[in-house]
Design a protein around this motif. Structure first.
Motif, PDB file in Angstrom:
ATOM      1  N   LEU A 215       0.758  -1.135   0.151  1.00  0.00           N
ATOM      2  CA  LEU A 215      -0.084   0.247  -0.078  1.00  0.00           C
ATOM      3  C   LEU A 215       0.956   1.226   0.136  1.00  0.00           C
ATOM      4  CD1 LEU A 215      -2.700  -1.119   2.536  1.00  0.00           C
ATOM      5  CD2 LEU A 215      -2.884  -1.113   0.040  1.00  0.00           C
ATOM      6  N   THR A 216       1.920   1.247   0.674  1.00  0.00           N
ATOM      7  CA  THR A 216       2.775   2.406   0.792  1.00  0.00           C
ATOM      8  C   THR A 216       3.777   2.689  -0.219  1.00  0.00           C
ATOM      9  OG1 THR A 216       4.010   1.343   2.645  1.00  0.00           O
ATOM     10  CG2 THR A 216       2.163   2.692   3.180  1.00  0.00           C
ATOM     11  N   ALA A 217       4.341   1.475  -0.683  1.00  0.00           N
ATOM     12  CA  ALA A 217       5.589   1.611  -1.488  1.00  0.00           C
ATOM     13  C   ALA A 217       5.754   2.337  -2.870  1.00  0.00           C
ATOM     14  CB  ALA A 217       5.809  -0.224  -2.030  1.00  0.00           C
ATOM     15  N   PRO A 218       4.615   2.533  -3.516  1.00  0.00           N
ATOM     16  CA  PRO A 218       4.484   3.497  -4.682  1.00  0.00           C
ATOM     17  C   PRO A 218       5.453   4.695  -4.518  1.00  0.00           C
ATOM     18  CG  PRO A 218       2.785   2.250  -4.580  1.00  0.00           C
ATOM     19  CD  PRO A 218       3.308   1.993  -3.386  1.00  0.00           C
ATOM     20  N   ALA A 219       5.915   5.335  -5.408  1.00  0.00           N
ATOM     21  CA  ALA A 219       6.700   6.767  -5.180  1.00  0.00           C
ATOM     22  C   ALA A 219       5.531   7.785  -4.955  1.00  0.00           C
ATOM     23  CB  ALA A 219       7.592   7.068  -6.161  1.00  0.00           C
ATOM     24  N   GLU A 220       4.454   7.750  -5.874  1.00  0.00           N
ATOM     25  CA  GLU A 220       3.455   8.812  -5.928  1.00  0.00           C
ATOM     26  C   GLU A 220       2.100   8.109  -5.568  1.00  0.00           C
ATOM     27  OE1 GLU A 220       3.787  12.057  -8.961  1.00  0.00           O
ATOM     28  OE2 GLU A 220       4.827  10.340  -9.823  1.00  0.00           O
ATOM     29  N   VAL A 221       1.818   8.131  -4.110  1.00  0.00           N
ATOM     30  CA  VAL A 221       0.644   7.617  -3.658  1.00  0.00           C
ATOM     31  C   VAL A 221      -0.052   8.580  -2.591  1.00  0.00           C
ATOM     32  CG1 VAL A 221       1.988   6.337  -1.760  1.00  0.00           C
ATOM     33  CG2 VAL A 221      -0.009   5.547  -2.345  1.00  0.00           C
ATOM     34  N   VAL A 222      -1.342   8.240  -2.602  1.00  0.00           N
ATOM     35  CA  VAL A 222      -2.096   9.366  -1.436  1.00  0.00           C
ATOM     36  C   VAL A 222      -3.390   8.471  -0.792  1.00  0.00           C
ATOM     37  CG1 VAL A 222      -4.017   9.963  -3.386  1.00  0.00           C
ATOM     38  CG2 VAL A 222      -3.219  11.520  -1.155  1.00  0.00           C
ATOM     39  N   GLY A 239      -5.188   6.334  -4.018  1.00  0.00           N
ATOM     40  CA  GLY A 239      -4.750   6.457  -5.307  1.00  0.00           C
ATOM     41  C   GLY A 239      -3.229   6.747  -5.766  1.00  0.00           C
ATOM     42  N   THR A 240      -2.682   6.218  -6.791  1.00  0.00           N
ATOM     43  CA  THR A 240      -1.408   6.198  -7.237  1.00  0.00           C
ATOM     44  C   THR A 240      -1.072   6.745  -8.499  1.00  0.00           C
ATOM     45  OG1 THR A 240      -1.775   4.068  -8.115  1.00  0.00           O
ATOM     46  CG2 THR A 240      -0.947   3.934  -5.755  1.00  0.00           C
ATOM     47  N   VAL A 241       0.050   7.198  -8.920  1.00  0.00           N
ATOM     48  CA  VAL A 241       0.364   7.524 -10.297  1.00  0.00           C
ATOM     49  C   VAL A 241       1.588   7.077 -10.610  1.00  0.00           C
ATOM     50  CG1 VAL A 241       1.140   9.334 -11.814  1.00  0.00           C
ATOM     51  CG2 VAL A 241      -0.550   9.819 -10.003  1.00  0.00           C
ATOM     52  N   THR A 242       1.412   5.921 -11.771  1.00  0.00           N
ATOM     53  CA  THR A 242       2.559   5.290 -11.993  1.00  0.00           C
ATOM     54  C   THR A 242       2.587   4.892 -13.458  1.00  0.00           C
ATOM     55  OG1 THR A 242       1.074   2.933 -12.020  1.00  0.00           O
ATOM     56  CG2 THR A 242       2.441   3.721  -9.811  1.00  0.00           C
ATOM     57  N   GLY A 243       3.690   4.299 -14.050  1.00  0.00           N
ATOM     58  CA  GLY A 243       3.899   4.140 -15.581  1.00  0.00           C
ATOM     59  C   GLY A 243       4.233   5.281 -16.153  1.00  0.00           C
ATOM     60  N   PRO A 244       4.889   5.151 -17.476  1.00  0.00           N
ATOM     61  CA  PRO A 244       5.514   6.087 -18.400  1.00  0.00           C
ATOM     62  C   PRO A 244       4.264   6.964 -18.941  1.00  0.00           C
ATOM     63  CG  PRO A 244       6.372   4.211 -19.156  1.00  0.00           C
ATOM     64  CD  PRO A 244       5.184   3.557 -18.204  1.00  0.00           C
ATOM     65  N   ASP A 245       3.122   6.574 -18.800  1.00  0.00           N
ATOM     66  CA  ASP A 245       1.700   7.191 -19.254  1.00  0.00           C
ATOM     67  C   ASP A 245       1.112   7.811 -18.090  1.00  0.00           C
ATOM     68  OD1 ASP A 245       1.979   6.572 -21.980  1.00  0.00           O
ATOM     69  OD2 ASP A 245       0.878   4.700 -21.717  1.00  0.00           O
ATOM     70  N   ARG A 246       1.695   7.633 -16.864  1.00  0.00           N
ATOM     71  CA  ARG A 246       1.041   8.571 -15.440  1.00  0.00           C
ATOM     72  C   ARG A 246      -0.314   8.122 -15.543  1.00  0.00           C
ATOM     73  NH1 ARG A 246       4.910  10.570 -12.910  1.00  0.00           N
ATOM     74  NH2 ARG A 246       3.468  11.832 -11.703  1.00  0.00           N
ATOM     75  N   TRP A 247      -0.758   6.802 -15.209  1.00  0.00           N
ATOM     76  CA  TRP A 247      -1.784   6.431 -14.868  1.00  0.00           C
ATOM     77  C   TRP A 247      -2.330   6.910 -13.486  1.00  0.00           C
ATOM     78  CZ3 TRP A 247      -6.035   4.895 -17.992  1.00  0.00           C
ATOM     79  CH2 TRP A 247      -5.561   4.583 -19.364  1.00  0.00           C
ATOM     80  N   LEU A 248      -3.568   7.153 -13.339  1.00  0.00           N
ATOM     81  CA  LEU A 248      -3.875   7.418 -11.847  1.00  0.00           C
ATOM     82  C   LEU A 248      -4.370   6.094 -11.482  1.00  0.00           C
ATOM     83  CD1 LEU A 248      -4.881   8.739  -9.219  1.00  0.00           C
ATOM     84  CD2 LEU A 248      -6.831   9.477 -10.580  1.00  0.00           C
ATOM     85  N   GLY A 249      -4.138   5.392 -10.678  1.00  0.00           N
ATOM     86  CA  GLY A 249      -4.738   3.870 -10.266  1.00  0.00           C
ATOM     87  C   GLY A 249      -5.909   4.049  -8.853  1.00  0.00           C
TER      88      GLY A 249
END
Length: 318
Positions: A215-222, A239-249
């Motif tokens: 739950l806490t590992a991604p660099a951009e997480v809220v 919420g997370t933002v990941t990937g080259p396309d900067r997807w909001l998960g």
């Protein structure tokens, strides 16, 4: 008639539903073939999952697929989702990703079958079984459809089971509507509170140490949360933002049972969309079981549509 190789493809099934005045009555169903056994077939239609006994099938055939995203887009989104839900133990099998996280959630404890496993498919499945057995876990394979249709067909032949169909849905952030102005504010935090974890545990079961890591590992997480006037936590989301396309998960969108039907889930979703836009995201994704019709309807009203689907396959009990 359909074969195992057709699993993961779009099909039409003509089903016998009765007889009237010596005339056989039929109905047609169109959808994605998600399972085929010696006795039944199962298709995912726009109205839900339909299981049809083979004795009732008059005709069935594969039909041209509806417009689907390119395979490269499916792979990129699956990898972004994996980055947003990172298992503490990972290994590579060619392009496949083997993941283990103390059995907390199927996503973090299954082999992600995207790309080339760098060996024949049968050998790749054997390697998955060996890896998970070494980690003391039941082998699972996450098979996106129809990209992994050959994987699904091979697993069918080897007697693997399947968990309920999961929809991976996407939406532009600009299409995720606003929320009610009379609701308590959504608070956004860099780390989850004890109450936040407790609400997750009510839905996902006891959280092992691996859960906090995921739950806490991604660099951009809220971590979003809503409290009522008395200070009780009544809604959460992540919420997370990941990937080259900067997807909001978007994940773990939950509302306390006594606070449902007030628009809180949509309220949190809107706040996460604003956060994602501020962090350079233009599109959101989420994962939901197809059988969870209430959640699917909620996300549909928020602008989400199905990008692709996947099955989590389970090895037979030894």
């Amino acid at each position: 008639m359909l074969r195992r190789q057709d699993v993961g493809h779009r099909v039409v099934v003509r089903r016998i539903v009765g007889v009237s005045h010596d005339r056989t009555l039929f109905t047609d169903a169109l959808g994605e073939l998600v399972d085929l056994t010696e006795t039944d077939l199962t298709i995912a239609t726009e109205k839900g999952t339909l299981r049809v006994p083979l004795r009732e099938v008059h005709r069935a055939k594969r039909v041209p697929a509806a417009r689907r995203p390119p395979a490269a887009q499916v792979v990129a989104l699956e990898l972004a989702a994996n980055e947003a839900w990172p298992a503490p133990i990972e290994a590579r099998l060619g392009s496949w990703i083997l993941r283990a996280a103390e059995n907390w959630t199927g996503r973090a404890n299954s082999a992600l079958a995207v790309g080339d496993p760098d060996r024949p498919l049968e050998a790749a499945i054997d390697a998955v079984i060996e890896w998970y057995s070494a980690h003391g876990q039941r082998p699972l394979i996450n098979a996106p459809m129809p990209l992994a249709a050959p994987v699904n067909a091979t697993l069918d032949a080897r007697g693997w089971g399947a968990r309920p169909l999961t929809l991976l849905q996407t939406a532009p952030l600009t299409g995720i509507g606003g929320s009610k102005s009379d609701l308590p504010p959504v608070e956004l935090a860099d780390s989850p509170s004890d109450d936040w974890y407790a609400m997750v545990a009510e839905h996902k079961g006891t959280l092992p140490p691996a859960a906090a890591r995921i739950l806490t590992a991604p660099a951009e997480v809220v971590f979003a949360q809503v409290h009522d006037a008395g200070g009780e936590l009544i809604a959460i989301g992540r919420g997370t933002v990941t990937g080259p396309d900067r997807w909001l998960g978007v994940s773990l969108l939950q509302t306390a049972p006594h606070a449902r039907r007030q628009g809180l889930a949509r309220h949190v979703l809107h706040a996460l969309a604003l956060w994602g836009a501020q962090h350079g995201s233009a599109r959101a994704y989420l994962q939901v079981e197809e059988r969870n019709t209430g959640a699917v309807a909620l996300y549909g009203r928020a602008g989400f549509t199905t990008h692709h689907t996947y099955l989590t396959r389970e090895a037979p009990n030894s």
